[in-house]
Design a protein around this motif. Structure first.
Motif, short mmCIF file in Angstrom:
data_model
loop_
_atom_site.label_atom_id
_atom_site.label_comp_id
_atom_site.label_asym_id
_atom_site.label_seq_id
_atom_site.Cartn_x
_atom_site.Cartn_y
_atom_site.Cartn_z
N LYS A 44 39.24 -21.37 12.60
CA LYS A 44 40.45 -21.45 13.42
C LYS A 44 41.47 -22.32 12.69
O LYS A 44 41.23 -23.49 12.44
CB LYS A 44 40.15 -22.06 14.78
N ALA A 45 42.58 -21.74 12.35
CA ALA A 45 43.60 -22.47 11.62
C ALA A 45 44.43 -23.34 12.54
O ALA A 45 44.81 -22.92 13.63
CB ALA A 45 44.51 -21.49 10.88
N VAL A 46 44.69 -24.56 12.11
CA VAL A 46 45.60 -25.44 12.83
C VAL A 46 47.03 -24.95 12.59
O VAL A 46 47.87 -24.98 13.47
CB VAL A 46 45.44 -26.90 12.33
N VAL A 47 47.26 -24.51 11.38
CA VAL A 47 48.54 -23.92 10.99
C VAL A 47 48.25 -22.51 10.52
O VAL A 47 47.27 -22.28 9.82
CB VAL A 47 49.19 -24.74 9.84
N HIS A 48 49.07 -21.56 10.87
CA HIS A 48 48.87 -20.19 10.42
C HIS A 48 49.58 -20.00 9.09
O HIS A 48 50.80 -20.08 9.01
CB HIS A 48 49.36 -19.20 11.47
N TYR A 49 48.78 -19.82 8.03
CA TYR A 49 49.29 -19.72 6.68
C TYR A 49 49.53 -18.27 6.29
O TYR A 49 48.83 -17.38 6.75
CB TYR A 49 48.29 -20.34 5.70
N LYS A 50 50.49 -18.09 5.40
CA LYS A 50 50.71 -16.77 4.83
C LYS A 50 49.69 -16.56 3.73
O LYS A 50 49.36 -17.48 2.99
CB LYS A 50 52.13 -16.67 4.24
N THR A 51 49.16 -15.37 3.64
CA THR A 51 48.19 -15.05 2.59
C THR A 51 48.86 -14.22 1.52
O THR A 51 49.87 -13.58 1.79
CB THR A 51 46.98 -14.28 3.18
N PRO A 52 48.33 -14.22 0.32
CA PRO A 52 47.16 -14.93 -0.15
C PRO A 52 47.46 -16.42 -0.34
O PRO A 52 48.61 -16.81 -0.53
CB PRO A 52 46.85 -14.27 -1.49
N LEU A 53 46.42 -17.23 -0.30
CA LEU A 53 46.58 -18.67 -0.51
C LEU A 53 45.28 -19.26 -1.02
O LEU A 53 44.23 -18.64 -0.93
CB LEU A 53 46.98 -19.38 0.78
N VAL A 54 45.37 -20.45 -1.59
CA VAL A 54 44.20 -21.19 -2.04
C VAL A 54 43.80 -22.11 -0.88
O VAL A 54 44.63 -22.86 -0.37
CB VAL A 54 44.51 -22.02 -3.30
N MET A 55 42.55 -22.05 -0.47
CA MET A 55 42.06 -22.84 0.66
C MET A 55 41.75 -24.27 0.24
O MET A 55 41.75 -24.59 -0.93
CB MET A 55 40.81 -22.20 1.24
N GLY A 56 41.43 -25.09 1.20
CA GLY A 56 40.98 -26.45 0.96
C GLY A 56 42.01 -27.49 1.34
O GLY A 56 43.19 -27.33 1.07
N LEU A 69 49.65 -30.65 5.28
CA LEU A 69 49.20 -29.62 6.21
C LEU A 69 49.85 -28.26 5.96
O LEU A 69 49.23 -27.23 6.10
CB LEU A 69 49.47 -30.07 7.65
N LYS A 70 51.10 -28.26 5.55
CA LYS A 70 51.80 -26.99 5.33
C LYS A 70 51.63 -26.45 3.92
O LYS A 70 52.21 -25.43 3.58
CB LYS A 70 53.29 -27.16 5.64
N ASN A 71 50.85 -27.14 3.09
CA ASN A 71 50.72 -26.72 1.70
C ASN A 71 49.30 -27.00 1.20
O ASN A 71 49.10 -27.80 0.31
CB ASN A 71 51.74 -27.48 0.84
N ILE A 72 48.30 -26.35 1.80
CA ILE A 72 46.91 -26.59 1.42
C ILE A 72 46.64 -25.97 0.05
O ILE A 72 47.48 -25.29 -0.51
CB ILE A 72 45.92 -26.07 2.47
N GLY A 73 45.47 -26.21 -0.49
CA GLY A 73 45.10 -25.64 -1.78
C GLY A 73 44.21 -26.55 -2.60
O GLY A 73 44.27 -26.57 -3.82
N ALA A 74 43.36 -27.33 -1.97
CA ALA A 74 42.51 -28.28 -2.68
C ALA A 74 41.47 -27.60 -3.57
O ALA A 74 40.87 -28.25 -4.41
CB ALA A 74 41.81 -29.22 -1.69
N PHE A 75 41.23 -26.31 -3.39
CA PHE A 75 40.27 -25.63 -4.25
C PHE A 75 40.89 -25.22 -5.58
O PHE A 75 40.23 -24.62 -6.41
CB PHE A 75 39.70 -24.40 -3.55
N ALA A 76 42.14 -25.59 -5.80
CA ALA A 76 42.82 -25.30 -7.06
C ALA A 76 42.36 -26.29 -8.14
O ALA A 76 41.76 -27.33 -7.84
CB ALA A 76 44.33 -25.41 -6.89
N GLU A 77 42.64 -25.97 -9.39
CA GLU A 77 42.25 -26.87 -10.48
C GLU A 77 43.13 -28.12 -10.51
O GLU A 77 42.67 -29.21 -10.83
CB GLU A 77 42.36 -26.13 -11.81
N TYR A 78 44.42 -27.97 -10.19
CA TYR A 78 45.37 -29.08 -10.17
C TYR A 78 46.20 -29.04 -8.89
O TYR A 78 46.38 -27.99 -8.30
CB TYR A 78 46.35 -28.98 -11.36
N ALA A 79 46.72 -30.20 -8.50
CA ALA A 79 47.66 -30.28 -7.39
C ALA A 79 48.76 -31.25 -7.80
O ALA A 79 48.52 -32.18 -8.58
CB ALA A 79 46.96 -30.78 -6.13
#
Length: 90
Positions: free
Chosen positions: A14-26, A55-65
């Protein structure tokens, strides 16, 4: 990034924020600062940190942030070491 984690929010699906896909999760991560920006003052290159993605820019599964200075804290072992050093100076 050195590590990222799934939380109960990810498990529930269940998403707290509804993200546009595709996206990197985490959302939460730990890692080492690769490069600090010109105006960075809290962290420098090679500092170990723990943090969360905005919160509006997730993506911790990426190699860099990037651009996460306000969402970072020193990794616990570094924080404890810094506290020990401070106590020794008193």
């Amino acid at each position: 990034m050195k590590a990222a984690v799934l939380t109960h929010y990810d498990k529930r699906g269940k998403a707290v924020v509804h993200y546009k896909t595709p996206l990197v999760m985490g959302n939460k991560f730990s890692g080492v600062v690769e490069k600090a920006g010109r105006n960075a003052y809290r962290f420098k290159k090679e500092d170990r940190v723990y943090g969360r993605m905005p919160l509006k820019n997730i993506g911790a599964f990426a190699e860099y942030a990037a651009g996460l200075g306000l969402h970072l804290i020193p990794e616990l072992t570094d924080l404890l070491s810094a506290m020990d050093n401070e106590q020794q100076q008193i």
